[in-house]
Design a protein around this motif. Structure first.
Motif, PDB file in Angstrom:
ATOM      1  N   UNK A   1      -1.093   1.191 -11.222  1.00  0.00           N
ATOM      2  CA  UNK A   1      -0.876   0.570  -9.920  1.00  0.00           C
ATOM      3  C   UNK A   1      -2.235   0.144  -9.360  1.00  0.00           C
ATOM      4  N   UNK A   2      -2.373  -1.161  -9.053  1.00  0.00           N
ATOM      5  CA  UNK A   2      -3.643  -1.658  -8.538  1.00  0.00           C
ATOM      6  C   UNK A   2      -3.548  -2.171  -7.102  1.00  0.00           C
ATOM      7  N   UNK A   3      -2.324  -2.375  -6.628  1.00  0.00           N
ATOM      8  CA  UNK A   3      -2.125  -2.848  -5.254  1.00  0.00           C
ATOM      9  C   UNK A   3      -0.718  -2.480  -4.816  1.00  0.00           C
ATOM     10  N   UNK A   4      -0.554  -2.163  -3.539  1.00  0.00           N
ATOM     11  CA  UNK A   4       0.771  -1.824  -3.009  1.00  0.00           C
ATOM     12  C   UNK A   4       1.069  -2.727  -1.825  1.00  0.00           C
ATOM     13  N   UNK A   5       2.302  -3.287  -1.844  1.00  0.00           N
ATOM     14  CA  UNK A   5       2.779  -4.170  -0.772  1.00  0.00           C
ATOM     15  C   UNK A   5       4.179  -3.715  -0.380  1.00  0.00           C
ATOM     16  N   UNK A   6       4.278  -2.757   0.532  1.00  0.00           N
ATOM     17  CA  UNK A   6       5.581  -2.253   0.954  1.00  0.00           C
ATOM     18  C   UNK A   6       6.276  -1.513  -0.164  1.00  0.00           C
ATOM     19  N   UNK A   7       7.472  -2.000  -0.556  1.00  0.00           N
ATOM     20  CA  UNK A   7       8.219  -1.338  -1.636  1.00  0.00           C
ATOM     21  C   UNK A   7       7.939  -1.966  -3.001  1.00  0.00           C
ATOM     22  N   UNK A   8       6.871  -2.763  -3.077  1.00  0.00           N
ATOM     23  CA  UNK A   8       6.472  -3.385  -4.341  1.00  0.00           C
ATOM     24  C   UNK A   8       5.012  -3.063  -4.601  1.00  0.00           C
ATOM     25  N   UNK A   9       4.632  -3.154  -5.867  1.00  0.00           N
ATOM     26  CA  UNK A   9       3.246  -2.920  -6.254  1.00  0.00           C
ATOM     27  C   UNK A   9       2.856  -3.930  -7.321  1.00  0.00           C
TER      28      UNK A   9
END
Length: 73
Positions: free
Chosen positions: A9-17
């Protein structure tokens, strides 16, 4: 045949990564897991993170997948 693949995991955007699969980055739904953090390894199947892996397990799995690919060529 279906395959679940580990990625980081390199980035998280709410319920998505954004998950990095050895240089290939894809958006993945992480809502099936609680409190996913940047830097963690997850197993992804059909666009969903379904399980966490520690770094050692992830790297060993990736090594074995790479070896299988090379042997099949």
């Amino acid at each position: 045949m279906c395959l679940a693949v580990p990625g980081k995991v390199v980035e998280i955007k709410g319920d998505k990564a954004i998950v990095d699969f050895g240089g290939i980055k894809r958006e993945v739904i992480i809502s099936l897991l609680e409190n996913v953090q940047i830097g963690e390894y997850v197993i992804v199947h059909a666009g969903f993170a379904i399980e966490r892996l520690n770094e050692e397990e992830a790297k060993e799995t990736l090594r074995l997948l790479d070896e299988m690919t090379r042997l099949s060529e």
